[in-house]
Scaffold this motif. Structure first.
Motif, PDB file in Angstrom:
ATOM      1  N   ASP A 104       0.604   1.626   4.886  1.00  0.00           N
ATOM      2  CA  ASP A 104       1.694   1.079   4.079  1.00  0.00           C
ATOM      3  C   ASP A 104       1.193  -0.046   3.175  1.00  0.00           C
ATOM      4  O   ASP A 104       1.715  -0.251   2.096  1.00  0.00           O
ATOM      5  CB  ASP A 104       2.778   0.511   5.007  1.00  0.00           C
ATOM      6  CG  ASP A 104       3.254   1.535   6.007  1.00  0.00           C
ATOM      7  OD1 ASP A 104       3.991   2.445   5.609  1.00  0.00           O
ATOM      8  OD2 ASP A 104       2.852   1.436   7.196  1.00  0.00           O
ATOM      9  N   TRP A 105       0.232  -0.780   3.656  1.00  0.00           N
ATOM     10  CA  TRP A 105      -0.258  -1.952   2.946  1.00  0.00           C
ATOM     11  C   TRP A 105      -1.783  -1.940   2.915  1.00  0.00           C
ATOM     12  O   TRP A 105      -2.422  -1.306   3.752  1.00  0.00           O
ATOM     13  CB  TRP A 105       0.219  -3.248   3.636  1.00  0.00           C
ATOM     14  CG  TRP A 105       1.704  -3.393   3.655  1.00  0.00           C
ATOM     15  CD1 TRP A 105       2.555  -3.015   4.647  1.00  0.00           C
ATOM     16  CD2 TRP A 105       2.523  -3.944   2.618  1.00  0.00           C
ATOM     17  NE1 TRP A 105       3.857  -3.295   4.310  1.00  0.00           N
ATOM     18  CE2 TRP A 105       3.863  -3.878   3.071  1.00  0.00           C
ATOM     19  CE3 TRP A 105       2.257  -4.480   1.357  1.00  0.00           C
ATOM     20  CZ2 TRP A 105       4.939  -4.329   2.297  1.00  0.00           C
ATOM     21  CZ3 TRP A 105       3.334  -4.951   0.593  1.00  0.00           C
ATOM     22  CH2 TRP A 105       4.650  -4.869   1.063  1.00  0.00           C
TER      23      TRP A 105
ATOM     24  N   VAL B 205      -5.596  -9.922  -2.182  1.00  0.00           N
ATOM     25  CA  VAL B 205      -4.234  -9.559  -2.568  1.00  0.00           C
ATOM     26  C   VAL B 205      -3.628  -8.585  -1.567  1.00  0.00           C
ATOM     27  O   VAL B 205      -4.321  -7.707  -1.047  1.00  0.00           O
ATOM     28  CB  VAL B 205      -4.251  -8.886  -3.969  1.00  0.00           C
ATOM     29  CG1 VAL B 205      -2.847  -8.576  -4.441  1.00  0.00           C
ATOM     30  CG2 VAL B 205      -4.966  -9.759  -4.974  1.00  0.00           C
ATOM     31  N   ILE B 206      -2.336  -8.740  -1.311  1.00  0.00           N
ATOM     32  CA  ILE B 206      -1.597  -7.765  -0.501  1.00  0.00           C
ATOM     33  C   ILE B 206      -1.069  -6.681  -1.437  1.00  0.00           C
ATOM     34  O   ILE B 206      -0.300  -6.971  -2.358  1.00  0.00           O
ATOM     35  CB  ILE B 206      -0.398  -8.436   0.210  1.00  0.00           C
ATOM     36  CG1 ILE B 206      -0.874  -9.560   1.132  1.00  0.00           C
ATOM     37  CG2 ILE B 206       0.411  -7.401   0.975  1.00  0.00           C
ATOM     38  CD1 ILE B 206       0.264 -10.432   1.675  1.00  0.00           C
ATOM     39  N   CYS B 207      -1.513  -5.455  -1.196  1.00  0.00           N
ATOM     40  CA  CYS B 207      -1.118  -4.357  -2.088  1.00  0.00           C
ATOM     41  C   CYS B 207      -0.227  -3.363  -1.341  1.00  0.00           C
ATOM     42  O   CYS B 207      -0.599  -2.870  -0.275  1.00  0.00           O
ATOM     43  CB  CYS B 207      -2.376  -3.658  -2.614  1.00  0.00           C
ATOM     44  SG  CYS B 207      -2.042  -2.180  -3.572  1.00  0.00           S
ATOM     45  N   ASP B 208       0.946  -3.095  -1.919  1.00  0.00           N
ATOM     46  CA  ASP B 208       1.851  -2.080  -1.359  1.00  0.00           C
ATOM     47  C   ASP B 208       1.316  -0.704  -1.760  1.00  0.00           C
ATOM     48  O   ASP B 208       1.199  -0.396  -2.944  1.00  0.00           O
ATOM     49  CB  ASP B 208       3.254  -2.320  -1.947  1.00  0.00           C
ATOM     50  CG  ASP B 208       4.274  -1.331  -1.405  1.00  0.00           C
ATOM     51  OD1 ASP B 208       3.858  -0.278  -0.852  1.00  0.00           O
ATOM     52  OD2 ASP B 208       5.475  -1.608  -1.539  1.00  0.00           O
ATOM     53  N   MET B 209       0.980   0.119  -0.771  1.00  0.00           N
ATOM     54  CA  MET B 209       0.344   1.407  -1.077  1.00  0.00           C
ATOM     55  C   MET B 209       1.285   2.388  -1.769  1.00  0.00           C
ATOM     56  O   MET B 209       0.853   3.444  -2.228  1.00  0.00           O
ATOM     57  CB  MET B 209      -0.234   2.029   0.207  1.00  0.00           C
ATOM     58  CG  MET B 209      -1.445   1.292   0.769  1.00  0.00           C
ATOM     59  SD  MET B 209      -2.808   1.170  -0.400  1.00  0.00           S
ATOM     60  CE  MET B 209      -3.528   2.820  -0.274  1.00  0.00           C
ATOM     61  N   ASN B 210       2.570   2.050  -1.838  1.00  0.00           N
ATOM     62  CA  ASN B 210       3.516   2.926  -2.520  1.00  0.00           C
ATOM     63  C   ASN B 210       3.742   2.535  -3.980  1.00  0.00           C
ATOM     64  O   ASN B 210       4.599   3.107  -4.643  1.00  0.00           O
ATOM     65  CB  ASN B 210       4.863   2.931  -1.782  1.00  0.00           C
ATOM     66  CG  ASN B 210       4.727   3.595  -0.421  1.00  0.00           C
ATOM     67  OD1 ASN B 210       4.160   4.677  -0.313  1.00  0.00           O
ATOM     68  ND2 ASN B 210       5.202   2.920   0.617  1.00  0.00           N
TER      69      ASN B 210
END
Lengths: 419, 340
Positions: A199-200, A220-225
């Motif tokens: 998910d992340w 960085v926190i990346c939202d995989m969606n």
């Protein structure tokens, strides 16, 4: 072992000591004498853990890949959380139990003894992302992400290595440009374990192309969606069709600036604290588990060759050395835990242990084939405790810093040899 | 659970290390132009005795200090680093055996007043009517007592019990060697708790070997930082740097398992023999490998008697065979049950 297939590595080791939150975990030592005694409270905790594991460890086999594996790992994490076992040494404010490292160690020992599954899909979230966010994150980042990780609601993956930057992680080129209150990411990451199930992502991007290479990176926190992310599956050598790695492509991927963890352009420092953690205590449970793996092999060898043959054959000699070396890994783990419990940062001994342990795992996995004999040519469909793990063990000396990079770190940081 | 030495233990180590670097620097083993046989450490015993180091693990009633296996192992690591004569095994193990059997000699041994050599079997031992076997005696030229290191544990005998003594040049030329024989000889010591003595013998061999592995590492790293080729110090080349890293790993593995085993032995836990055996397996392996790699890192000078590289390797071979070499120790390991 890290579940992450990411082969990235830092050249620095542990330059910033343990994450700040580790201080909260430090035990108050009852005695400063060298001893292996556990307090009555510790022993009660152990008994409680053993009982709970006995009743709750999943009996069904862990699905080897894809959605079934994701569902299995998340459900097992949730079960541990509901039982109060998910974050033994996590601070209470983030949903943990706020107990010391000694209790964490006891939990891992009982976990290994119970043969509980190695839910490696959760490794990056629990052992990379969470400690990093605890140390560097904003209150908002902590409140949103930490409980979700601990409760088994989300899976994380790691976006460090790039096609042209593996061991030379600091030269990474995946570009992020500030546009209003967002970063716009373009580029590619590779060897991303389980990106297709995540998910992340903890993502390292270059936010300054002019600064020296270690000064222009952000974590960085990346939202995989997020739109613009595409995956290319990469099959690995363990079995036909085993999709584990991915190459991840970013095409104008917009990530809110509020997802930057730590200061912009300070991502190298942030990432190194995470890697330092992985090389320290995060792999404790694996280190303890391998004593159990070796004893299984001794048992199999006894059945196959007979007890007396083991005292004379070459394979017995190798198993004896592996027993001794696994015992030593446990001793090293205890030594590191003692240091941490005494408030000392994990030092050189953590990098020595990691380098030793990754090679030991390979020797242990290798001997399984000699114990099994000719039937090792067969690849079981299910219930395969030996063949896939053997093939998988080739990643042990590559992931999270190759053995060669580890030796550079030891040579330069521990022994003081020049670069 | 705690595995770091206390301040007091660190002090003990520092004191013995300072003592040895003054009175027993490794350079003392440099051969003169006639070559050198034997180890000139006999003069150390009364001084070490006076400082209390020889009786660290013995009760005060027996003339000791009343500490335990942890302190003994820490100090034996320093003995290994300085290649102290293997007689130190005879003295330490012999004092324990004498004390347990209520022999009056214990306090004289830990005072450094009685010489105690060691005997290591050459091949099988029969023990039906007393011990019978052929042995290598080590550092026994002036010994009154001998500790026999059998695979079942150490025994104490009078030196006079040995027959047919003959000189025997030794590969480890600083370790005085003789051949001798026992015929139906009765040990002075009882074997009431032979597993405890056996664990201690394994642990102290491991601690000594761990010190050897660290000393060889330090010597190689010092040289790699100083020696230049192709215009750079050789330690900057990965071929050499990675060898040094492997030596550091081996030394750390040995040291941690010795610490762990020393606590298990001191607390007299049921898995004492297992962990002491494991300690010998990793520590002797480290001492042999680091001894060899140290020579290689030095290049041609490492092959000469003008540096000390060779003495670490040779002593590692001596420690290997004490009470059973790696091959035998591995067989013993496979005969044991893993700790619960």
């Amino acid at each position: 072992m890290s579940a992450s297939g990411d082969m990235s590595s830092g050249y620095s080791f542990n330059i910033h000591g343990p994450p700040a939150w580790a201080d909260n975990f430090c035990d108050c030592l009852e005695t400063s004498l060298m001893n292996l005694d556990f307090s009555p409270e510790d022993e009660a905790f152990r008994a409680e853990a053993r009982d709970w594991l006995h009743d709750n460890v999943p009996r069904e086999e862990r699905p080897p890949s894809d959605d079934g594996m994701r569902a299995f790992d998340l459900a097992w994490q949730k079960l541990q959380y509901d039982g109060g076992w998910a974050g033994v040494s996590w601070p209470e404010e983030y949903g943990g139990r706020g107990l010391g490292l000694t209790r964490q160690l006891i939990w891992y020992e009982e976990y290994a003894r119970a043969g509980a599954p190695n839910a490696e899909l959760l490794f990056v979230g629990c052992n990379h992302a969470a400690p990093t966010i605890m140390t560097w994150g904003t209150d908002e980042q902590k409140q949103y992400h930490l409980p979700r990780i601990l409760k088994g609601e989300v899976a994380w993956c790691q976006g460090f290595s790039e096609p042209n930057n593996g061991s030379d992680l600091g030269g990474l080129r995946c570009r992020a440009v500030v546009d209003g209150d967002h970063l716009v990411v373009n580029g590619s990451k590779i060897w991303t374990s389980s990106a297709h199930l995540a998910d992340w992502q903890e993502l390292l991007v270059r936010t300054d192309t002019v600064a020296p290479k270690h000064k222009g990176i952000s974590w960085v926190i990346c939202d995989m969606n997020t739109p613009g992310i595409e995956l290319r599956p990469i099959l690995i050598m363990t079995a036909p069709g085993h999709h584990h790695f991915n190459q991840v492509f970013y095409n104008n991927v917009r990530i809110p600036l509020s997802n930057v963890v730590g200061p912009l352009n300070e991502g190298w420092k942030v990432a190194m604290s995470t890697l330092g953690f992985e090389r320290g205590t995060a792999s404790m449970s694996e280190q303890i588990r391998y004593n159990v793996v070796v004893e299984k092999l001794v048992e199999m060898a006894r059945e196959r060759f007979g007890a007396s043959a083991l005292e004379h054959d070459e394979i017995g000699a190798r198993l004896a050395q592996l027993r001794a070396e696994s015992a030593a890994v446990r001793a090293m783990t205890y030594s590191i835990a003692s240091r941490a419990a005494g408030g000392q940062p994990p030092g050189s001994e953590a990098s020595l242990m990691r380098a030793f342990f990754s090679q030991l795992q390979q020797r242990i996995r290798r001997i399984a084939l000699d114990v099994i004999g000719e039937d090792a040519l067969e690849l079981p469909d299910t219930n395969d405790p030996w063949i896939r793990p053997y093939l998988r063990s080739y990643s042990n000396t590559i992931a999270a810093g190759t053995s060669e990079i580890q030796r550079n770190i030891i040579g330069e940081r521990v022994l003081g040899l020049p670069r | 659970m705690h595995l770091l030495p206390t301040n007091e233990q660190v002090q003990i180590v520092d004191t013995v290390a300072a003592f040895l670097s003054n009175l027993a620097p490794v350079e003392r083993l440099r051969p003169d132009k006639h070559g050198q046989i034997g180890n000139p450490d006999a003069s150390l015993w009364p001084q070490l005795g006076e400082l209390g180091f020889l009786g660290l693990g013995l009760a005060e009633d027996d003339g000791g200090i009343g500490l335990g296996a942890v302190e003994e192992a820490l100090v034996f690591r320093e003995y290994g680093r300085n290649l102290v004569s293997t007689e130190i095994f005879g003295i330490t193990l012999g004092a324990h055996l004498a004390a347990e059997s209520n022999l009056n000699t214990a306090s004289e041994i830990v005072a450094g007043n009685i010489r105690v050599g060691i005997a290591n079997p050459r091949g099988a031992i029969t023990s039906e009517n007393g011990l019978s076997a052929s042995f290598h005696l080590m550092e026994a030229g002036e010994a009154e007592l001998i500790v026999v290191l059998t695979p079942d544990g150490p025994h104490l005998l009078p030196a006079s019990a040995f027959e047919d003594g003959e000189d025997c040049p030794g590969m480890d030329s600083h370790n005085l060697l003789h051949r001798a024989t026992l015929r139906n000889a009765r040990p002075l010591s009882s074997a009431a708790s032979s597993n405890a003595h056996r664990s201690r013998a394994l642990l102290l061999s491991a601690a000594y070997a761990s010190g050897l592995s660290k000393a060889a590492l330090d010597m190689a790293v010092d040289y790699a930082k100083m020696r230049e080729q192709f215009g750079k110090v050789i330690g900057s080349f990965q071929a050499v740097k990675h060898k040094c890293a492997d030596m550091a790993i081996a030394a750390e593995v040995a040291s941690c398992q010795v610490d762990f085993a020393s606590v298990v032995v001191a607390e007299n836990r049921p898995d004492a023999l297992y962990h002491a055996t494991a300690a010998k397996l990793v520590a002797v392996d480290a001492a042999l490998k680091n001894g060899a790699t140290n020579i290689q890192v030095h290049g041609a000078i490492g092959f000469t008697a003008e540096t000390d590289a060779h003495v670490y390797l040779k002593r590692a071979h001596t420690i290997d065979v004490l009470g059973g070499d790696l091959r035998k120790t591995r067989a013993s390991m496979m005969g044991q049950a893993a700790p619960a």
